[in-house]
Design a protein around this motif. Structure first.
Motif, mmCIF file in Angstrom:
data_model
loop_
_atom_site.group_PDB
_atom_site.id
_atom_site.type_symbol
_atom_site.label_atom_id
_atom_site.label_comp_id
_atom_site.label_asym_id
_atom_site.label_seq_id
_atom_site.Cartn_x
_atom_site.Cartn_y
_atom_site.Cartn_z
ATOM 1 N N ARG A 238 80.943 29.971 -10.875
ATOM 2 C CA ARG A 238 80.653 28.882 -11.904
ATOM 3 C C ARG A 238 79.502 27.775 -11.193
ATOM 4 O O ARG A 238 78.874 27.100 -11.790
ATOM 5 C CB ARG A 238 81.867 27.803 -12.401
ATOM 6 N N GLU A 239 79.654 28.015 -9.712
ATOM 7 C CA GLU A 239 78.575 26.881 -9.194
ATOM 8 C C GLU A 239 77.648 27.819 -8.383
ATOM 9 O O GLU A 239 77.994 28.833 -7.708
ATOM 10 C CB GLU A 239 79.255 25.842 -8.127
ATOM 11 N N PHE A 240 76.435 27.378 -8.378
ATOM 12 C CA PHE A 240 75.448 27.967 -7.411
ATOM 13 C C PHE A 240 75.581 27.749 -6.144
ATOM 14 O O PHE A 240 76.173 26.747 -5.485
ATOM 15 C CB PHE A 240 74.170 27.327 -7.851
ATOM 16 N N PRO A 241 75.304 28.871 -5.280
ATOM 17 C CA PRO A 241 75.663 28.806 -3.715
ATOM 18 C C PRO A 241 74.869 27.674 -3.075
ATOM 19 O O PRO A 241 73.718 27.263 -3.533
ATOM 20 C CB PRO A 241 75.025 30.163 -3.256
ATOM 21 N N GLY A 242 75.455 26.952 -2.261
ATOM 22 C CA GLY A 242 74.824 25.708 -1.638
ATOM 23 C C GLY A 242 73.712 25.910 -0.649
ATOM 24 O O GLY A 242 73.459 27.128 -0.337
ATOM 25 N N GLU A 243 72.904 24.763 -0.479
ATOM 26 C CA GLU A 243 71.818 25.204 0.442
ATOM 27 C C GLU A 243 72.235 25.825 1.878
ATOM 28 O O GLU A 243 71.293 26.778 2.331
ATOM 29 C CB GLU A 243 71.019 23.781 0.936
ATOM 30 N N GLN A 244 73.484 25.480 2.367
ATOM 31 C CA GLN A 244 73.773 26.149 3.660
ATOM 32 C C GLN A 244 73.882 27.848 3.514
ATOM 33 O O GLN A 244 73.815 28.347 4.619
ATOM 34 C CB GLN A 244 74.746 25.505 4.157
ATOM 35 N N GLU A 245 74.077 28.324 2.400
ATOM 36 C CA GLU A 245 74.186 29.696 2.044
ATOM 37 C C GLU A 245 72.839 30.532 2.132
ATOM 38 O O GLU A 245 72.528 31.583 2.365
ATOM 39 C CB GLU A 245 74.996 30.089 1.103
ATOM 40 N N TRP A 246 71.706 29.743 1.784
ATOM 41 C CA TRP A 246 70.374 30.067 1.691
ATOM 42 C C TRP A 246 69.757 30.125 3.109
ATOM 43 O O TRP A 246 68.763 29.471 3.458
ATOM 44 C CB TRP A 246 69.722 29.413 0.629
ATOM 45 N N LYS A 247 69.990 31.290 3.732
ATOM 46 C CA LYS A 247 69.477 31.528 5.194
ATOM 47 C C LYS A 247 67.992 31.906 5.054
ATOM 48 O O LYS A 247 67.450 32.483 4.211
ATOM 49 C CB LYS A 247 70.215 32.483 6.039
ATOM 50 N N ALA A 248 67.439 31.494 6.326
ATOM 51 C CA ALA A 248 65.980 31.971 6.419
ATOM 52 C C ALA A 248 65.647 33.361 6.397
ATOM 53 O O ALA A 248 64.465 33.775 5.838
ATOM 54 C CB ALA A 248 65.271 31.002 7.611
ATOM 55 N N ASN A 249 66.570 33.990 6.905
ATOM 56 C CA ASN A 249 66.261 35.545 7.129
ATOM 57 C C ASN A 249 66.956 36.347 5.802
ATOM 58 O O ASN A 249 67.014 37.585 5.867
ATOM 59 C CB ASN A 249 66.826 35.845 8.263
ATOM 60 N N LEU A 250 67.244 35.546 4.816
ATOM 61 C CA LEU A 250 67.527 36.452 3.528
ATOM 62 C C LEU A 250 66.494 37.270 3.153
ATOM 63 O O LEU A 250 65.520 36.961 2.842
ATOM 64 C CB LEU A 250 68.017 35.395 2.559
ATOM 65 N N GLU A 251 66.765 38.520 2.680
ATOM 66 C CA GLU A 251 66.072 39.405 2.119
ATOM 67 C C GLU A 251 66.221 39.778 0.822
ATOM 68 O O GLU A 251 65.413 39.850 -0.248
ATOM 69 C CB GLU A 251 65.885 40.727 2.931
ATOM 70 N N ARG A 252 67.451 39.920 0.336
ATOM 71 C CA ARG A 252 67.929 40.160 -1.051
ATOM 72 C C ARG A 252 69.204 39.339 -1.370
ATOM 73 O O ARG A 252 70.101 39.209 -0.499
ATOM 74 C CB ARG A 252 68.049 41.728 -1.177
ATOM 75 N N VAL A 253 69.159 38.909 -2.994
ATOM 76 C CA VAL A 253 70.142 38.081 -3.208
ATOM 77 C C VAL A 253 70.396 38.613 -4.660
ATOM 78 O O VAL A 253 69.720 38.677 -5.671
ATOM 79 C CB VAL A 253 69.606 36.632 -3.297
ATOM 80 N N SER A 254 71.847 38.853 -4.807
ATOM 81 C CA SER A 254 72.287 39.274 -6.164
ATOM 82 C C SER A 254 73.466 38.221 -6.362
ATOM 83 O O SER A 254 74.588 38.218 -6.019
ATOM 84 C CB SER A 254 72.965 40.661 -6.083
ATOM 85 N N LEU A 255 73.057 37.305 -7.629
ATOM 86 C CA LEU A 255 74.210 36.535 -8.106
ATOM 87 C C LEU A 255 74.194 36.944 -9.606
ATOM 88 O O LEU A 255 74.805 36.254 -10.449
ATOM 89 C CB LEU A 255 73.686 35.223 -8.181
ATOM 90 N N MET A 256 74.142 38.273 -10.053
ATOM 91 C CA MET A 256 73.912 38.615 -11.343
ATOM 92 C C MET A 256 75.548 38.576 -11.922
ATOM 93 O O MET A 256 76.463 38.605 -11.331
ATOM 94 C CB MET A 256 73.346 39.979 -11.631
ATOM 95 N N MET A 257 75.417 38.364 -13.190
ATOM 96 C CA MET A 257 76.784 38.486 -13.988
ATOM 97 C C MET A 257 77.849 37.717 -13.659
ATOM 98 O O MET A 257 78.947 38.059 -13.471
ATOM 99 C CB MET A 257 77.368 40.034 -14.214
ATOM 100 N N ASN A 258 77.733 36.464 -13.400
ATOM 101 C CA ASN A 258 78.360 35.278 -13.164
ATOM 102 C C ASN A 258 78.411 34.313 -14.303
ATOM 103 O O ASN A 258 78.003 34.524 -15.304
ATOM 104 C CB ASN A 258 78.097 34.667 -11.789
ATOM 105 N N ASP A 259 79.287 33.208 -13.983
ATOM 106 C CA ASP A 259 79.046 32.076 -14.921
ATOM 107 C C ASP A 259 78.642 30.705 -14.626
ATOM 108 O O ASP A 259 78.940 29.799 -14.866
ATOM 109 C CB ASP A 259 80.578 31.715 -15.522
#
Length: 466
Positions: free
Chosen positions: A28-49
């Motif tokens: 229900r909550e979007f991942p916080g800033e601390q989870e968005w690492k600079a070396n992230l290449e792919r993010v999947s948050l699909m099919m949530n609320d």
């Protein structure tokens, strides 16, 4: 996915390259800033609320290439700053979200290859696409946009364009000719369609793999068909609907669908009502059609079968209340490849085959065989006026039949289906026959031309109740 396998996958993707995978977790909550690492290449948050993206969140993810947020149906707003530091983004999927506006920062995602916004029904504005020169896949199906996004003419690398919006007023002329690499195109021309745009789309037909076109006016439909010289793309689906009812889903055929519209008021009789190579034709809720012949070109009052497809495989009529018959005997040579014939809810239909002139009536008197050699499925549903195949003399030969469905036809007395004969002269079922679905009372009341025909077919009967 099994929990052990899933945990292993997440451990692997938590290293380098770094993925964030939180799909289908009912977040229900979007991942916080601390989870968005600079070396992230792919993010999947699909099919949530997820309901909200924090207004001050601007992740520094310059190498992020894929962001999947689709089917978060409660997200309405994306902050303007959210994409400010994602210049490496190549795939952005926001489909089936509740967003109303796409932030202007999307206009600077110059590495974007795919932008998916389908089924964002509240989306009314898409910012300029002029700088997205690498874009290859753009899906705006089912959005609420009324105007084509600015800068679309610059997208010369676009291979897939899907733009079906019931609110779109018109698609401007001059854009399609600049999209030299288009491979698949789905387009609604709008209620104020420009003749030039329709002609431009037609000129693309010979190099498109798939074209899906939505027309709200018969004249625009006819312009398109005439401009293609009666032949469309490798695969196409053309829908004519005054109320934009229905969707084209049969892109594996060359198909035409008339849905809740008028098709018998042609201003130019020489215009081809349907393409010459059509393989599937669906006529749904069309009140002014009395026969398939009504949508075909005529010469001196008779159907010109030379201008009609000999490749038709599927023919269906649904709730056409003034339908009297399906086609004339004259048209039969063009239907030799027909595989599926379906008629539903057409209470006025009396016959399958009609005689429209004295010449064919004489032929019928001497030659009573009506052959559809490749017909596999014959479905006749809720036809209260249906009486016969073709007057008293017509006999239907369909030796490839697999399914016969006859239900809700209280006035039918004689099916007139001719069965193959064994060496001893006795009738046998069609070799491929699998099932006959009908009502028991109707089946028992049917008369047959061949003795023992009913006994031969009884084992295939599956009795149903309406």
């Amino acid at each position: 996915m099994h929990d052990l396998i899933r945990d292993m996958a997440l451990r692997i993707t938590s290293e380098s390259p770094l993925f964030m995978v939180k799909a289908r977790e009912r977040l229900r909550e979007f991942p916080g800033e601390q989870e968005w690492k600079a070396n992230l290449e792919r993010v999947s948050l699909m099919m949530n609320d997820i309901e909200e993206i924090p207004s001050n969140l601007s992740p520094h993810c310059e190498i992020l290439s894929t962001l999947l947020l689709q089917r978060n149906m409660y997200i309405r707003l994306i902050p303007e700053c959210f994409f400010a530091h994602m210049h490496g983004l190549k795939i952005l999927n926001l489909s089936s979200t509740d967003i109303e506006v796409l932030p202007n920062s999307v206009s600077d995602l110059t590495n974007l290859r795919s932008l998916l916004l389908q089924q964002c029904g509240r989306l009314e504005r898409v910012p300029s696409l002029a700088k997205l020169l690498a874009l290859q896949y753009l899906n705006l199906d089912g959005t609420g946009i009324k105007e084509v996004p600015e800068g679309m003419e610059m997208l010369e690398n676009l291979t897939h364009l899907y733009l079906y919006s019931t609110l779109l007023k018109k698609f401007p002329a001059g854009i399609l000719p600049r999209l030299h690499n288009l491979y698949k195109l789905k387009l609604s021309f709008g209620r104020k369609a420009l003749r030039k745009t329709v002609e431009e789309a037609a000129r693309l037909s010979d190099r498109l793999d798939t074209f899906v076109g939505y027309f709200s006016e018969l004249n625009d439909f006819n312009i398109y068909v005439k401009s293609t010289d009666g032949r469309g793309s490798k695969n196409y689906c053309l829908l004519l609907s005054a109320s934009y009812v229905g969707h084209c889903v049969n892109t594996d055929h060359k198909s035409v669908c008339f849905n809740h519209c008028k098709i018998c008021q042609r201003e130019e009789p020489t215009v081809l009502p349907v393409p010459e190579d059509v393989q599937r034709l669906d006529v749904l809720d069309v009140y002014d059609v009395t026969s398939l012949n009504d949508v075909l070109p005529r010469e001196q009052g008779l159907v010109n079968i030379g201008k009609f497809s000999h490749e038709l495989k599927v023919l269906s009529f649904f709730c056409c209340r003034n339908l009297k018959n399906l086609f004339s005997l004259r048209l039969l040579p063009a239907l030799q490849n027909l595989e599926f014939l379906k008629v539903y809810g057409c209470d006025s239909k009396e016959e399958i085959v009609a005689v429209e002139d004295e010449e064919t009536e004489k032929v019928l008197a001497t030659n009573t065989i009506i052959t559809l050699p490749r017909l596999k499925k014959l479905h006749l549903w809720v036809l209260r006026g249906f009486k016969s195949v073709c007057s008293d003399n017509g006999v239907l030969v369909c030796n490839s039949l697999q399914e016969i469905v006859v239900c809700g036809c209280p006035n039918l007395k004689r099916l007139s289906l001719s069965l193959p004969l064994l060496d001893n002269g006795q009738p046998s079922p069609p070799p491929a026959l699998e099932v006959i679905e009908t009502e028991k009372e109707l089946w028992e009341s049917l008369e047959w031309d061949q003795p023992n025909a009913k006994d031969v077919l009884n084992p295939y009967c599956k009795f149903v109740a309406l």
